[in-house]
Design a protein around this motif. Structure first.
Motif, mmCIF file in Angstrom:
data_model
loop_
_atom_site.group_PDB
_atom_site.id
_atom_site.type_symbol
_atom_site.label_atom_id
_atom_site.label_comp_id
_atom_site.label_asym_id
_atom_site.label_seq_id
_atom_site.Cartn_x
_atom_site.Cartn_y
_atom_site.Cartn_z
ATOM 1 N N HIS A 176 13.336 30.139 74.838
ATOM 2 C CA HIS A 176 12.605 29.466 75.914
ATOM 3 C C HIS A 176 11.255 30.150 76.134
ATOM 4 N N ALA A 177 11.236 31.467 76.089
ATOM 5 C CA ALA A 177 9.980 32.198 76.254
ATOM 6 C C ALA A 177 8.982 31.826 75.158
ATOM 7 N N LEU A 178 9.481 31.625 73.939
ATOM 8 C CA LEU A 178 8.597 31.249 72.831
ATOM 9 C C LEU A 178 7.902 29.916 73.095
ATOM 10 N N THR A 179 8.589 28.998 73.758
ATOM 11 C CA THR A 179 7.964 27.699 74.065
ATOM 12 C C THR A 179 6.843 27.839 75.083
ATOM 13 N N LEU A 180 6.849 28.940 75.849
ATOM 14 C CA LEU A 180 5.832 29.162 76.877
ATOM 15 C C LEU A 180 4.660 29.992 76.373
ATOM 16 N N CYS A 181 4.786 30.558 75.178
ATOM 17 C CA CYS A 181 3.775 31.480 74.652
ATOM 18 C C CYS A 181 2.480 30.757 74.296
ATOM 19 N N ASP A 182 1.383 31.391 74.631
ATOM 20 C CA ASP A 182 0.084 30.951 74.130
ATOM 21 C C ASP A 182 0.042 31.266 72.637
ATOM 22 N N GLU A 183 -0.300 30.254 71.827
ATOM 23 C CA GLU A 183 -0.261 30.460 70.372
ATOM 24 C C GLU A 183 -1.229 31.536 69.907
ATOM 25 N N ARG A 184 -2.199 31.881 70.745
ATOM 26 C CA ARG A 184 -3.143 32.938 70.369
ATOM 27 C C ARG A 184 -2.570 34.335 70.603
ATOM 28 N N ARG A 185 -1.507 34.430 71.390
ATOM 29 C CA ARG A 185 -0.915 35.737 71.696
ATOM 30 C C ARG A 185 0.131 36.100 70.643
ATOM 31 N N LYS A 186 -0.352 36.602 69.508
ATOM 32 C CA LYS A 186 0.553 36.969 68.417
ATOM 33 C C LYS A 186 1.467 38.125 68.813
ATOM 34 N N ASP A 187 0.978 38.997 69.708
ATOM 35 C CA ASP A 187 1.795 40.142 70.116
ATOM 36 C C ASP A 187 3.049 39.676 70.851
ATOM 37 N N GLN A 188 2.898 38.692 71.757
ATOM 38 C CA GLN A 188 4.066 38.179 72.476
ATOM 39 C C GLN A 188 5.025 37.460 71.524
ATOM 40 N N GLN A 189 4.467 36.654 70.621
ATOM 41 C CA GLN A 189 5.315 35.940 69.678
ATOM 42 C C GLN A 189 6.094 36.904 68.788
ATOM 43 N N LEU A 190 5.440 37.964 68.357
ATOM 44 C CA LEU A 190 6.117 38.964 67.522
ATOM 45 C C LEU A 190 7.218 39.669 68.291
#
Length: 458
Positions: A176-190
């Motif tokens: 669910h958190a991944l769906t909220l991530c800004d695609e530019r924030r690679k650190d959060q996605q990682l």
């Protein structure tokens, strides 16, 4: 541009120029932090605290993004990067109190996001969950439009659940958190995918972990950001170690800890950053895989002292468990039991389960034998819960005892057999002759009471 402004107004300005210099120092602190220059960022943030006036919230001169609370959050972020998480936690609490006193919602959510991350590293899972709940309430109730912070409450919940081995709940929160991530924030996605990787690793699902890892490697990252690039590389090495693949693990170890000039800046950061600590633990696993026990023991001792000083409970647990496994391999079962008891005392209050489950049958055998001993209050109950959690991921107690009789080399060969490798390929991977492999297989067949490969793997 910032340097030009600073040079234009001078190092010791007065009046309005003093405030302008404070804004410059804050921006310099942020850019230094984002570039990985933590010490420089801390210095600039401390200067900004001295220079910027503390306007009341109702003043027309009050700016939320340069208030004292935000400067404190930047300062705390710098200390987090240097591995001083307890100091960072104190500063982020001060920022939160500042925001509450002034009803500054933006300051509060920024402080809560940073505080929750520090609490996870320090092993305060319950506090991190409480922080996540307050942060989620503020984001929803006040409709705060900060895209970088919206995934954070779910990220905190996911990681806490993963450490307790509540895999389904952790996976749901992380996705669910991944769906909220800004695609530019690679650190959060990682970071979220790393949580998903750890979940699959704890489940023993190598194929699932591989799929998550491929998603991480498919993210487009700038070549200059070695800290982010290092995360999937490290997890790839961990997966190779789990699979007994010395060649792939050795390639990572040489590139990351060797003289590769491309990683010179990353080696500087590794001494202080959390990612660097995790890399040091993975490298110790590599030393254990290669049976380099003396080097592994030194590494584990140094890591334990450093992590205890920093109060990084989660990582300290992993180090104590690895040290216990090494002691058992060295036939020092009393030392192994002492280390495990210490780990259990640390893990019990917050119900850390994942670090134990991930080590599989070898550790489960030690824990089973430890259960019959006298343990401190609360530890025995947690140990029983822990062994119940292990039941679905390890063989029966008889099989556990059988597997703990195997040498590290025999276990390594058994893992390679499980992957379907023939004797010739196993010999190539371990740099030994085919006859040596056959001898090891004969010994492990005898210990397991097996007549063929399928029986041994079962």
């Amino acid at each position: 541009r910032l340097r030009w402004v600073v040079a234009h107004i001078g190092e010791n300005p007065t009046g309005e120029n003093r405030e302008i210099l404070g804004h410059c120092r804050l921006l310099q602190a942020v850019t230094a932090r984002d570039a990985g220059r933590a010490e420089e960022g801390i210095r600039y943030a401390e200067e900004a605290l001295e220079l910027l006036p503390d306007y009341p919230p109702d003043s027309p001169l009050y700016l939320w993004n340069s208030s004292r609370g935000i400067v404190l959050s930047v300062l705390g972020g710098g200390y987090s990067m240097t591995g001083e998480y307890r100091k960072a936690e104190r500063i982020h609490r001060e920022a939160l109190q500042y925001g509450r006193a002034r009803s500054d919602v933006y300051c509060m959510v920024t402080a809560l996001a940073n505080l929750g991350r520090d609490q996870l590293v320090l092993g305060a899972l319950k506090e991190a969950e409480q922080t996540a709940a307050e942060l989620h309430y503020l984001l929803e109730e006040k409709q705060v439009l900060l895209a970088t912070i919206r995934p954070v409450p779910h990220q905190l919940v996911a990681r806490a659940a993963a450490e307790r081995f509540e895999c389904d709940a952790a996976e749901q929160a992380a996705r669910h958190a991944l769906t909220l991530c800004d695609e530019r924030r690679k650190d959060q996605q990682l970071e979220l995918r790393r949580t998903l990787f750890l979940i699959e690793d704890a489940r023993g699902n190598r194929a699932g972990a591989e799929a998550i890892l491929q998603e991480m490697e498919a993210l487009h990252m700038e070549p200059g950001d070695r800290r982010l690039l290092a995360i999937p590389m490290m997890l790839r090495a961990l997966l190779a170690i789990r699979n007994g693949d010395r060649v792939a693990a050795a390639e990572w170890e040489g590139r990351t800890f060797g003289d590769d000039e491309a990683f010179a800046e990353h080696r500087r950061l590794r001494r202080i950053h959390h990612t660097g600590i995790q890399e040091a633990i993975v490298r110790t696993r590599f030393l254990l895989l290669c049976d380099r026990r003396k080097e592994a023991a030194e590494s584990l001792q140094n890591l334990a002292e450093d992590l205890e000083r920093r109060e990084m409970t989660g990582n300290l647990l992993e180090v104590l468990i690895l040290h216990a496994l090494l002691a058992a391999r060295e036939s020092s079962e009393q030392e192994a039991f002492a280390l495990l008891t210490r780990a259990l005392r640390l893990a019990a209050p917050e119900r850390f389960v994942r670090p134990f489950v991930c080590e599989g049958p070898e550790l489960a055998g030690l824990l089973t034998r430890l259960r019959g001993r006298r343990l401190p209050d609360g530890v025995g109950t947690f140990l029983t819960e822990l062994l119940e959690a292990c039941e679905g991921t390890v063989p029966s107690s008889k099989r556990i005892d059988d597997l703990t009789m195997l040498t590290p080399r025999e276990l390594e060969i058994l893992r390679l057999m499980e992957q379907g490798y023939p004797n010739r390929v196993i010999a190539e991977k371990l740099y030994v002759s085919v006859n040596t492999v056959k001898t090891h297989i004969a010994h492990l067949f005898d210990k397991l009471g097996a007549r063929r490969r399928t029986e041994a793997l079962q």
